[in-house]
Design a protein around this motif. Structure first.
Motif, PDB file in Angstrom:
ATOM      1  N   SER A  13       0.838  -1.209   0.000  1.00  0.00           N
ATOM      2  CA  SER A  13       0.000   0.000   0.000  1.00  0.00           C
ATOM      3  C   SER A  13       0.865   1.249   0.000  1.00  0.00           C
ATOM      4  O   SER A  13       0.566   2.228  -0.698  1.00  0.00           O
ATOM      5  CB  SER A  13      -0.921   0.007   1.223  1.00  0.00           C
ATOM      6  OG  SER A  13      -1.805  -1.106   1.205  1.00  0.00           O
ATOM      7  N   ALA A  14       1.942   1.218   0.777  1.00  0.00           N
ATOM      8  CA  ALA A  14       2.842   2.372   0.827  1.00  0.00           C
ATOM      9  C   ALA A  14       3.507   2.600  -0.531  1.00  0.00           C
ATOM     10  O   ALA A  14       3.669   3.746  -0.964  1.00  0.00           O
ATOM     11  CB  ALA A  14       3.905   2.147   1.907  1.00  0.00           C
ATOM     12  N   GLY A  25       3.005   5.849  -2.734  1.00  0.00           N
ATOM     13  CA  GLY A  25       4.179   6.612  -3.145  1.00  0.00           C
ATOM     14  C   GLY A  25       4.214   6.837  -4.652  1.00  0.00           C
ATOM     15  O   GLY A  25       4.513   7.929  -5.125  1.00  0.00           O
ATOM     16  N   ILE A  26       3.898   5.778  -5.405  1.00  0.00           N
ATOM     17  CA  ILE A  26       3.880   5.888  -6.866  1.00  0.00           C
ATOM     18  C   ILE A  26       2.800   6.869  -7.314  1.00  0.00           C
ATOM     19  O   ILE A  26       3.007   7.713  -8.192  1.00  0.00           O
ATOM     20  CB  ILE A  26       3.653   4.508  -7.511  1.00  0.00           C
ATOM     21  CG1 ILE A  26       4.871   3.605  -7.263  1.00  0.00           C
ATOM     22  CG2 ILE A  26       3.395   4.641  -9.009  1.00  0.00           C
ATOM     23  CD1 ILE A  26       4.676   2.170  -7.699  1.00  0.00           C
ATOM     24  N   THR A  27       1.619   6.760  -6.687  1.00  0.00           N
ATOM     25  CA  THR A  27       0.511   7.654  -7.034  1.00  0.00           C
ATOM     26  C   THR A  27       0.867   9.107  -6.737  1.00  0.00           C
ATOM     27  O   THR A  27       0.636  10.004  -7.561  1.00  0.00           O
ATOM     28  CB  THR A  27      -0.758   7.273  -6.246  1.00  0.00           C
ATOM     29  OG1 THR A  27      -1.099   5.915  -6.528  1.00  0.00           O
ATOM     30  CG2 THR A  27      -1.916   8.181  -6.619  1.00  0.00           C
ATOM     31  N   LEU A  28       1.436   9.341  -5.548  1.00  0.00           N
ATOM     32  CA  LEU A  28       1.825  10.698  -5.167  1.00  0.00           C
ATOM     33  C   LEU A  28       2.890  11.238  -6.112  1.00  0.00           C
ATOM     34  O   LEU A  28       2.831  12.395  -6.549  1.00  0.00           O
ATOM     35  CB  LEU A  28       2.342  10.700  -3.725  1.00  0.00           C
ATOM     36  CG  LEU A  28       2.777  12.068  -3.163  1.00  0.00           C
ATOM     37  CD1 LEU A  28       1.613  13.047  -3.190  1.00  0.00           C
ATOM     38  CD2 LEU A  28       3.313  11.916  -1.740  1.00  0.00           C
ATOM     39  N   ILE A  62       4.478  14.762 -10.611  1.00  0.00           N
ATOM     40  CA  ILE A  62       5.032  14.889 -11.960  1.00  0.00           C
ATOM     41  C   ILE A  62       4.018  15.557 -12.899  1.00  0.00           C
ATOM     42  O   ILE A  62       4.370  16.448 -13.679  1.00  0.00           O
ATOM     43  CB  ILE A  62       5.437  13.501 -12.516  1.00  0.00           C
ATOM     44  CG1 ILE A  62       6.656  12.969 -11.734  1.00  0.00           C
ATOM     45  CG2 ILE A  62       5.756  13.585 -14.000  1.00  0.00           C
ATOM     46  CD1 ILE A  62       7.004  11.533 -12.065  1.00  0.00           C
ATOM     47  N   LEU A  63       2.754  15.135 -12.791  1.00  0.00           N
ATOM     48  CA  LEU A  63       1.708  15.738 -13.621  1.00  0.00           C
ATOM     49  C   LEU A  63       1.540  17.224 -13.297  1.00  0.00           C
ATOM     50  O   LEU A  63       1.398  18.056 -14.199  1.00  0.00           O
ATOM     51  CB  LEU A  63       0.384  15.002 -13.404  1.00  0.00           C
ATOM     52  CG  LEU A  63       0.247  13.621 -14.052  1.00  0.00           C
ATOM     53  CD1 LEU A  63      -1.039  12.944 -13.602  1.00  0.00           C
ATOM     54  CD2 LEU A  63       0.284  13.738 -15.573  1.00  0.00           C
ATOM     55  N   PHE A  64       1.571  17.565 -11.992  1.00  0.00           N
ATOM     56  CA  PHE A  64       1.413  18.951 -11.576  1.00  0.00           C
ATOM     57  C   PHE A  64       2.581  19.797 -12.086  1.00  0.00           C
ATOM     58  O   PHE A  64       2.390  20.895 -12.616  1.00  0.00           O
ATOM     59  CB  PHE A  64       1.333  19.031 -10.049  1.00  0.00           C
ATOM     60  CG  PHE A  64       1.179  20.425  -9.525  1.00  0.00           C
ATOM     61  CD1 PHE A  64       0.009  21.136  -9.735  1.00  0.00           C
ATOM     62  CD2 PHE A  64       2.212  21.036  -8.822  1.00  0.00           C
ATOM     63  CE1 PHE A  64      -0.135  22.432  -9.251  1.00  0.00           C
ATOM     64  CE2 PHE A  64       2.080  22.323  -8.340  1.00  0.00           C
ATOM     65  CZ  PHE A  64       0.897  23.027  -8.557  1.00  0.00           C
ATOM     66  N   TYR A  65       3.785  19.281 -11.944  1.00  0.00           N
ATOM     67  CA  TYR A  65       4.974  19.996 -12.413  1.00  0.00           C
ATOM     68  C   TYR A  65       4.940  20.159 -13.928  1.00  0.00           C
ATOM     69  O   TYR A  65       5.245  21.237 -14.463  1.00  0.00           O
ATOM     70  CB  TYR A  65       6.235  19.245 -11.990  1.00  0.00           C
ATOM     71  CG  TYR A  65       7.511  19.995 -12.254  1.00  0.00           C
ATOM     72  CD1 TYR A  65       7.937  21.009 -11.398  1.00  0.00           C
ATOM     73  CD2 TYR A  65       8.297  19.700 -13.367  1.00  0.00           C
ATOM     74  CE1 TYR A  65       9.103  21.714 -11.635  1.00  0.00           C
ATOM     75  CE2 TYR A  65       9.470  20.392 -13.615  1.00  0.00           C
ATOM     76  CZ  TYR A  65       9.871  21.393 -12.742  1.00  0.00           C
ATOM     77  OH  TYR A  65      11.036  22.091 -12.983  1.00  0.00           O
ATOM     78  N   SER A  66       4.519  19.105 -14.624  1.00  0.00           N
ATOM     79  CA  SER A  66       4.425  19.162 -16.086  1.00  0.00           C
ATOM     80  C   SER A  66       3.386  20.183 -16.521  1.00  0.00           C
ATOM     81  O   SER A  66       3.588  20.922 -17.486  1.00  0.00           O
ATOM     82  CB  SER A  66       4.073  17.785 -16.649  1.00  0.00           C
ATOM     83  OG  SER A  66       5.065  16.827 -16.314  1.00  0.00           O
TER      84      SER A  66
END
Length: 339
Positions: free
Chosen positions: A23-24, A28-31, A36-40
């Motif tokens: 789950s962690a 972590g991957i989702t976050l 990355i999407l937000f920065y892009s």
């Protein structure tokens, strides 16, 4: 039997650990993907084909206490300052003509002294309160003395403490990271003709009323304000209209955010404007939008007040707009009150 029991207990414990670990990893991957999407997205907005979208994004963020940290992640401070300067109202250095006198305002008994009307634009919705008698409009404070260690009060409490019938938020305050306690105002605060905060030599953008109930807008020191007979005032800006002259704007005239503004018409009536923002029903307004609204309502002097999640308008105990904060109304040090 003891050994088997130990093994039986150990199995679910190991299973739980594996589930928590997986789950962690997923979290972590989702976050990471979201970041990355937000920065892009910021890169696309700031370096994409639309300068207007870039300017609105940068100015909207830089006008907030928290989101102002986003643009520096993708562009230099110097470039941000260039964008801000190219999309702002222009201060011509003018100050309000103090020759007017609204000490004796005749009222039509058939007309309400306070009126609230809807204000709607392409990106915003809000409320305009029109107060016919300017002598009723004063500055309210959370305390007679200010300290960063003493929290401010919520607007409804300031209104209740003063026995006022209505009010909006007023001047700015120390708010590092958007988590300030609203206890320490910025600039000048004058109440009942007494200087509660401010320098007698440092110029600030000031907005407030003199003893003749004239709304003054302009850049001045606390000493100059007191010499003009200012009875109640706070510091904020930019100035929107001075002596009937709307402020000229460069570019977009600011970002899209919740706004609060105050103005006065030639008949002495006071205009209290609150615009919702950062919400599906209302993205917010630019400073240029505020100028246009105040012109539409015949203001001859007007000034922007503190905005963002502080922007609120109460009347007779009821909140008239929608607060943009997820945590509800903020604590603030100063308010514009209608007695």
């Amino acid at each position: 039997m003891k050994i088997k029991g130990a093994i039986a207990v150990g199995k679910p414990t190991g299973r739980i650990r594996r589930i928590l670990g997986r789950s962690a990893i997923v979290l972590g991957i989702t976050l990471g993907a979201v970041l990355i999407l937000f920065y892009s997205a910021m890169l696309i907005i700031c370096y994409g084909p639309s300068p207007r979208a870039r300017d609105l994004f940068v100015n909207t963020c830089m006008e907030t206490s928290f989101a102002k940290y986003f643009p520096p992640l993708v562009m230099s401070r110097a470039r941000i300052e260039e964008i801000e300067a190219a999309n702002a109202l222009i201060d011509n250095g003018e100050v309000t003509d103090s020759s007017q006198d609204f000490t004796n305002i005749s009222q039509d008994a058939a007309q309400p002294d306070i009126e609230i009307v809807d204000v709607v634009g392409s990106t915003y919705k809000g409320k305009m309160m029109i107060v016919k008698d300017p002598s009723r409009v004063v500055v309210g404070t959370s305390s007679e003395t200010f300290s960063s260690s003493t929290p401010g009060k919520k607007l409804d409490q300031i209104i209740a403490d003063a026995g006022a019938v209505a009010g909006t938020n007023a001047g700015g305050f120390v708010d590092d990271g958007g988590v300030g306690n609203g206890g320490m105002p910025l600039g000048i605060v004058i109440k009942d003709g007494n200087l509660l905060l401010g320098s007698r030599s440092t110029k600030e953008t000031l907005v407030g009323f003199d003893q003749k109930n004239v709304l003054h807008v302009g850049t001045m020191t606390a000493g100059e304000a007191l010499d003009k007979g200012i009875r109640d005032a706070v510091s904020f800006g930019p100035a929107l209209i001075i002596n009937g002259n709307p402020a000229e704007n460069a570019g977009s005239g600011g970002g899209l955010n919740p706004r609060t503004a105050i103005g006065q018409r030639a008949d002495g009536s006071v205009l209290l404007l609150v615009i919702d923002g950062r919400q599906p029903h209302s993205l917010g307004a630019t400073h240029k939008d505020l100028v246009d609204i105040m012109v539409q309502f015949d203001a001859i002097n007007a000034c922007n007040l503190d905005g963002g999640s502080s922007s609120m308008l109460y009347y007779e105990g009821e909140l008239q707009n929608v607060c943009s904060s997820l945590y509800g109304p903020r604590r603030i040090p100063t308010a514009i009150l209608v007695m």
